[in-house]
Design an enzyme around this catalytic site. Sequence first.
Site, PDB file in Angstrom:
ATOM      1  CG  ASP A 172      -8.426  -8.751   7.419  1.00 54.98           C
ATOM      2  OD1 ASP A 172      -7.567  -7.829   7.434  1.00 54.98           O
ATOM      3  OD2 ASP A 172      -9.467  -8.575   6.438  1.00 54.98           O
ATOM      4  CB  VAL A 231      -0.978   0.129   1.274  1.00 55.56           C
ATOM      5  CG1 VAL A 231      -1.895   1.332   1.286  1.00 55.56           C
ATOM      6  CG2 VAL A 231      -1.858  -1.360   1.226  1.00 55.56           C
ATOM      7  CE  LYS A 248     -10.277  -5.658   6.238  1.00 53.22           C
ATOM      8  NZ  LYS A 248     -10.096  -6.498   5.025  1.00 53.22           N
TER       9      LYS A 248
HETATM   10  N1  HSE Z   1      -6.207  -9.583   3.399  1.00 55.19           N
HETATM   11  C1  HSE Z   1      -7.093  -8.323   3.529  1.00 55.19           C
HETATM   12  C2  HSE Z   1      -8.239  -8.804   2.567  1.00 55.19           C
HETATM   13  C3  HSE Z   1      -6.489  -7.102   2.898  1.00 55.19           C
HETATM   14  O1  HSE Z   1      -8.148  -9.771   1.974  1.00 55.19           O
HETATM   15  O2  HSE Z   1      -9.229  -8.164   2.619  1.00 55.19           O
HETATM   16  C4  HSE Z   1      -7.146  -5.701   2.963  1.00 55.19           C
HETATM   17  O3  HSE Z   1      -7.574  -5.475   4.368  1.00 55.19           O
END
Ligand code: HSE
Length: 448
Positions: free
Chosen positions: A221, A38, A225
Amino acid sequence: MATKRETSRPKTATTFKKTTPVSATAPVKIALLGFGTVGSSLARVIAVSKLPGVELTHIYNRNVERKRVSDAAKCVPASVVWTENFNDIVNSRAEIVVELMGGLDPAEGWLKKCFAAGKSVVTANKQLIAYRGVALSRLAAKHGVQLVHGAAVAGGVPVIPGILQGLGGDQITRISGIVNGTCNYILSHMETGAEYAAVLADAQGLGYAEASPSADVDGFDARAKLCILSRIALHAELDPDAVATQTISTVEAVDFAYAKELGCTIRQVSRAQLDAKSKLVHARVAPMLVPLTSPIAWSHGTQNMVVTSGRFGGDVVFSGHGAGGEPTAVAVVSDILAVAQKSVAVELPVRRREVTGEFMAPHYLRFVVNDKPGIVSGIAGALAKVGANIDSLLQRPGYPKHSLPFVITTEACLTSTIEKAVAAMAKMDCMLERPLCLQILTVDDKAE
Ligand code: HSE
């Protein structure tokens, strides 16, 4: 030099700070922590867009020389100072520090030092914001600076600024959708016949996946979020570790075949809703059956999709590229511009809320058995014992009897109820593996 900013928090509504066009003032100096996927895309977007009023002055990375001579560094202006010493950043004249290193440590301590030095921070660090976001935002406000993290959820999809600025006037009661691009990449390719392991390797090669595949496929992950979205949309601070997750790695090709017969596909869905009476937040990240008529089913590849349900405004859908360098860099640049223009929306106050994984939903149960008479009656007995009603039974022809996959769906029942039945069924000696149990999303599903 740090600029003086408002420190007061809003009392009743989303508010906006005074806007000054970036180009009308001296360039805002920014320093970058992390020159990975990024970070390098960010440098490229800034260079290619020739953004007026934004000047990249410093780049920090470990083993910085390796980065400085890389192809990705070719777009970085010669004036930029490359360093592997964080003190060069904190002591610089940069007004905005962009943190793209990820992880809690050392990012958390470094952000605190940036705030104390009068620097605003833009970050895409979802773990840091999920676990420490509320405290860090308060600390930033105390120092009169900004902490902005629009890139921490859904990459290039402006779901955080969209909710803050566009839906601040609604009472959002529910959020659901797809916030992990890697899982969506895997599942949407499996839908068209790809093998799990091969498609996971593709996602890793393309730079979408986290360093540890478990963070993506086991839901960690997405859960980070979901917690960030719960804070923004439901004004609820959740403990990420308390949110139930279920891996996508046990979903197999046969499940897509059966899902299709049920008018569904399978996606990793993250969902959270606030119960108005109990004030509990019902939250879960898991592979779920999604009706083909739902917008969530239409997302393919790394596309993310978040659906918010508001008391007054109804459903709103956010969709776009949720992973990848350039989409995420777009979100970061947009945050930089918002801070530079002093137009960052301020969050409403949040409350700490308890989490439960309990939902009222129909369920999909897939069994793989060594076939013999009486299996269905055993399963029916386990479901009857907990009061779960069978809705359908599907058995496609052509599978070997010694390893026979078939499916039962139930009418809506509580998660804890179906889990009790699954635990009993898993003990049946015909079962070759633990039954796969997936929620089926329906239009009017609700938490209990
Ligand atoms: N590994 C994360 C995804 C990257 O696949 O969404 C973006 O946050």
